[in-house]
Design an enzyme around this catalytic site. Structure first.
Site, PDB file in Angstrom:
ATOM      1  CB  SER A   1      50.699  61.972  47.838  1.00  0.00           C
ATOM      2  OG  SER A   1      49.592  62.001  48.724  1.00  0.00           O
TER       3      SER A   1
ATOM      4  CE1 TYR B   1      53.058  58.094  51.067  1.00  0.00           C
ATOM      5  CE2 TYR B   1      51.491  59.848  51.519  1.00  0.00           C
ATOM      6  CZ  TYR B   1      51.955  58.846  50.703  1.00  0.00           C
ATOM      7  OH  TYR B   1      51.308  58.579  49.513  1.00  0.00           O
TER       8      TYR B   1
END
Length: 299
Positions: free
Chosen positions: A191, A204
């Site tokens: 990501s 995350y």
């Protein structure tokens, strides 16, 4: 049957589907695609496969929806046989399987929880039993939970996030490794948050940074075996994880702060997964492809 839409910029484009979304929220992780409004665009109907993955067998975690589904459909068009792993999204998974079969492909659905290492062993055993081997691993499953402070992240959330987002990558890759051979490819979904962080997605972001390091280290470990390991770091993409994560109000403006002024659609990442899975990327390992709407990051 899910609708299909032409590419952005073509005559029949639905701009509202690409630029912004109605307020919505799902009280579950990682979310159900069939409940989203509008539905993500998983497939580019103008994409024509050329046999780049003919005879290959691919395992995709989180392949029922979102980015995983888009990669699975493109892989099917390129001739791959698919093993799709999902948690509990039965309706989404069944639709993906039906679409793959409509495209002439073969698909094995496996409903399991990859936070358990034994589940990965069973996934690989079932895949090898069904198709005779494994050539491509796409580690793609993930969850994310918004918290305003590190103090708000419970031990349970921390463990769930790491078990889902990075432990499962280790487990599935480890289970598959004895079956991989020269020419095999491992693709990890990272990501943009691995590079710039996210103030309300601390755990995350940490797992996505771990995925980048996992990719680089494993690529060096496996390079002499002829097995390539790469990653893709998406920016804001319209997937079930978005309404499952953010408030309804935040969903309305999701991705509009990108240089391209819109979030991405899953189908826009699919060619990157095909590239890393195919012989087109034979001279690439340990790398991360950024598909992020024009956002610049330090790699």
């Amino acid at each position: 049957m899910y609708p299909y839409y032409p590419l952005y910029g073509k005559k029949m484009v639905m701009k509202e589907q690409l630029l912004s979304f109605p307020a919505q929220h799902q009280n579950r992780q990682p979310g159900f695609e069939y409940e989203m409004n509008p539905l993500p665009i998983s497939e580019n109907p103008e994409y024509r496969g050329t046999g780049k993955l003919s005879g290959k067998i691919a395992v995709i975690s989180g392949g029922d929806s979102g980015i995983g589904r888009a990669a699975a459909l493109a892989f099917a068009k390129e001739g791959a046989k698919l093993s799709i792993i999902y948690l509990n999204e039965d309706q989404d998974a069944e639709w993906t399987k039906q679409r793959i079969e409509t495209l002439g492909g073969e698909c094995l659905l496996i409903r399991t929880d990859l936070r358990n290492s034994d589940a990965s062993k069973q996934v690989i055993e079932k895949t090898v039993g069904q198709f005779g081997g494994v050539d491509i691993i796409v580690n793609n499953c993930g969850v994310q939970y918004v918290q305003q402070s590190l103090l708000d992240i419970s031990d349970e959330q921390l463990l769930t996030t790491f078990q889902t987002n990075i432990f499962s990558f280790f487990y599935l890759t480890r289970a598959a490794l004895p079956h991989l051979k020269p020419g095999s490819s491992i693709i990890n979904t990272a990501s943009v948050t691995a590079y710039r962080g996210s103030k309300t997605l601390i755990d995350y972001s940490a797992t996505k940074g771990a995925i980048v390091s996992f990719t680089r280290a494993l690529s060096q470990n496996l390079v002499e075996q002829g097995i390539r390991v790469n990653a893709i770091a998406p920016g804001p993409i319209w997937t079930p994880l978005i309404p499952a994560t953010f408030t309804a109000e935040n969903v309305e403006i999701f991705g509009t702060d990108m240089p391209m002024k819109r979030p991405g659609q899953p189908f826009e990442l699919a060619p990157a997964y095909v590239y890393l899975a195919s012989d087109d990327s034979n001279y690439m390992t340990g790398q991360v492809l950024h598909v992020g709407g024009g956002e610049m990051v330090e790699s």
